[in-house]
Design a protein around this motif. Structure first.
Motif, short mmCIF file in Angstrom:
data_model
loop_
_atom_site.label_atom_id
_atom_site.label_comp_id
_atom_site.label_asym_id
_atom_site.label_seq_id
_atom_site.Cartn_x
_atom_site.Cartn_y
_atom_site.Cartn_z
N GLY A 103 -3.54 9.85 -4.47
CA GLY A 103 -4.25 9.18 -3.40
C GLY A 103 -3.68 7.81 -3.14
O GLY A 103 -2.58 7.47 -3.59
N PRO A 104 -4.42 6.97 -2.42
CA PRO A 104 -3.92 5.63 -2.11
C PRO A 104 -3.80 4.77 -3.36
O PRO A 104 -4.59 4.91 -4.30
N ALA A 105 -2.80 3.89 -3.33
CA ALA A 105 -2.56 3.02 -4.48
C ALA A 105 -1.89 1.73 -4.00
O ALA A 105 -1.42 1.65 -2.87
N CYS A 129 -3.92 2.70 -8.99
CA CYS A 129 -4.55 3.79 -8.24
C CYS A 129 -6.06 3.60 -8.14
O CYS A 129 -6.80 4.55 -7.88
N GLY A 130 -6.53 2.37 -8.40
CA GLY A 130 -7.95 2.08 -8.31
C GLY A 130 -8.64 2.02 -9.66
O GLY A 130 -9.83 1.72 -9.74
N GLU A 131 -7.89 2.30 -10.72
CA GLU A 131 -8.47 2.26 -12.08
C GLU A 131 -7.77 1.21 -12.93
O GLU A 131 -7.79 1.29 -14.15
N GLY A 132 -7.14 0.25 -12.27
CA GLY A 132 -6.43 -0.81 -12.97
C GLY A 132 -4.93 -0.56 -12.92
O GLY A 132 -4.49 0.58 -12.85
N PRO A 133 -4.15 -1.64 -12.92
CA PRO A 133 -2.70 -1.50 -12.81
C PRO A 133 -2.06 -0.92 -14.06
O PRO A 133 -2.49 -1.19 -15.18
N VAL A 134 -1.04 -0.11 -13.84
CA VAL A 134 -0.20 0.41 -14.91
C VAL A 134 1.20 -0.12 -14.64
O VAL A 134 1.74 0.05 -13.54
N GLU A 135 1.78 -0.80 -15.62
CA GLU A 135 3.11 -1.39 -15.45
C GLU A 135 4.18 -0.48 -16.04
O GLU A 135 3.96 0.17 -17.06
N VAL A 152 6.03 11.44 -10.75
CA VAL A 152 5.19 10.75 -9.77
C VAL A 152 5.94 10.70 -8.44
O VAL A 152 7.02 10.11 -8.37
N LEU A 153 5.37 11.32 -7.42
CA LEU A 153 5.95 11.28 -6.07
C LEU A 153 5.15 10.28 -5.25
O LEU A 153 3.95 10.43 -5.05
N LEU A 154 5.85 9.21 -4.81
CA LEU A 154 5.23 8.12 -4.06
C LEU A 154 5.70 8.13 -2.61
O LEU A 154 6.86 8.45 -2.34
N GLU A 182 0.86 -1.19 0.00
CA GLU A 182 0.00 0.00 0.00
C GLU A 182 0.89 1.23 0.00
O GLU A 182 1.77 1.37 0.85
N VAL A 183 0.68 2.12 -0.97
CA VAL A 183 1.46 3.35 -1.09
C VAL A 183 0.52 4.53 -1.25
O VAL A 183 -0.70 4.36 -1.39
N GLN A 184 1.10 5.70 -1.27
CA GLN A 184 0.35 6.93 -1.51
C GLN A 184 0.97 7.62 -2.72
O GLN A 184 2.19 7.81 -2.77
N VAL A 185 0.15 7.95 -3.72
CA VAL A 185 0.61 8.82 -4.79
C VAL A 185 0.40 10.23 -4.24
O VAL A 185 -0.72 10.71 -4.12
#
Length: 167
Positions: free
Chosen positions: A154-156, A104-110, A85-87, A3-6
């Protein structure tokens, strides 16, 4: 899965820090956004490196908030570091050579984590004196997006899909 935060996202349509730091800091607009579309192999839609062949292996830059010097971390944002992107919650600097996923809740981005994003002399002007040295080895990583998707502040969930060398 971690669990991280963007914390922040930056989409900059223009390269703003040209010349030498002694030339003085230009007026830097607020290019932070709350969400951004990511395109496989191209980068962040609207960013200065989107679709540029010379930057395809470095079109997206991830940075760990924990790497910012403690005495200035509260006042620094992506306008100063020029990362995308600051994580918070993951040390991305140790993942060069890996494939990672950010959802980020809209599907994974690799992303393929290709190389370190080395801090430059501008960091001493934009972040503060000594920042370039303090961020050596912690200035973030340059990546290529391997899938389309959306990043949102937000959370990711962050995941290492493949370790260095694809293992």
């Amino acid at each position: 899965m971690t669990e991280v935060q963007v914390v922040q996202l930056l989409v900059s349509p223009a390269h703003l820090l040209a010349g030498r730091p002694s030339d003085g800091l230009p007026s830097v607009p607020d290019e932070r956004v709350s969400r951004v579309a990511v395109r496989r192999g191209l980068g962040l839609v609207g960013d200065r490196y989107f679709g540029r062949p010379a930057h395809r292996d470095a079109s997206v830059t991830l940075m760990a908030a924990e790497r910012l010097p403690l005495d200035i971390a509260a006042s620094v944002d992506l306008r100063h570091t020029r990362r995308n992107v600051l994580l918070r919650g993951v040390d991305v600097d140790g993942l060069v050579g890996a494939t990672v996923s950010l959802d980020c809740g809209e599907g994974p981005v690799e992303f393929a984590v290709n190389r370190p994003a080395r801090p430059c002399a501008w960091m001493d002007v934009t972040v503060g004196p000594g920042a370039q040295r303090a961020l050596r080895g912690g200035g973030g990583v340059r990546c290529t997006p391997l899938s389309d998707g959306v990043l949102v502040v937000g959370p990711a969930e962050f995941r290492v899909v493949a370790e260095r060398g694809g293992a």
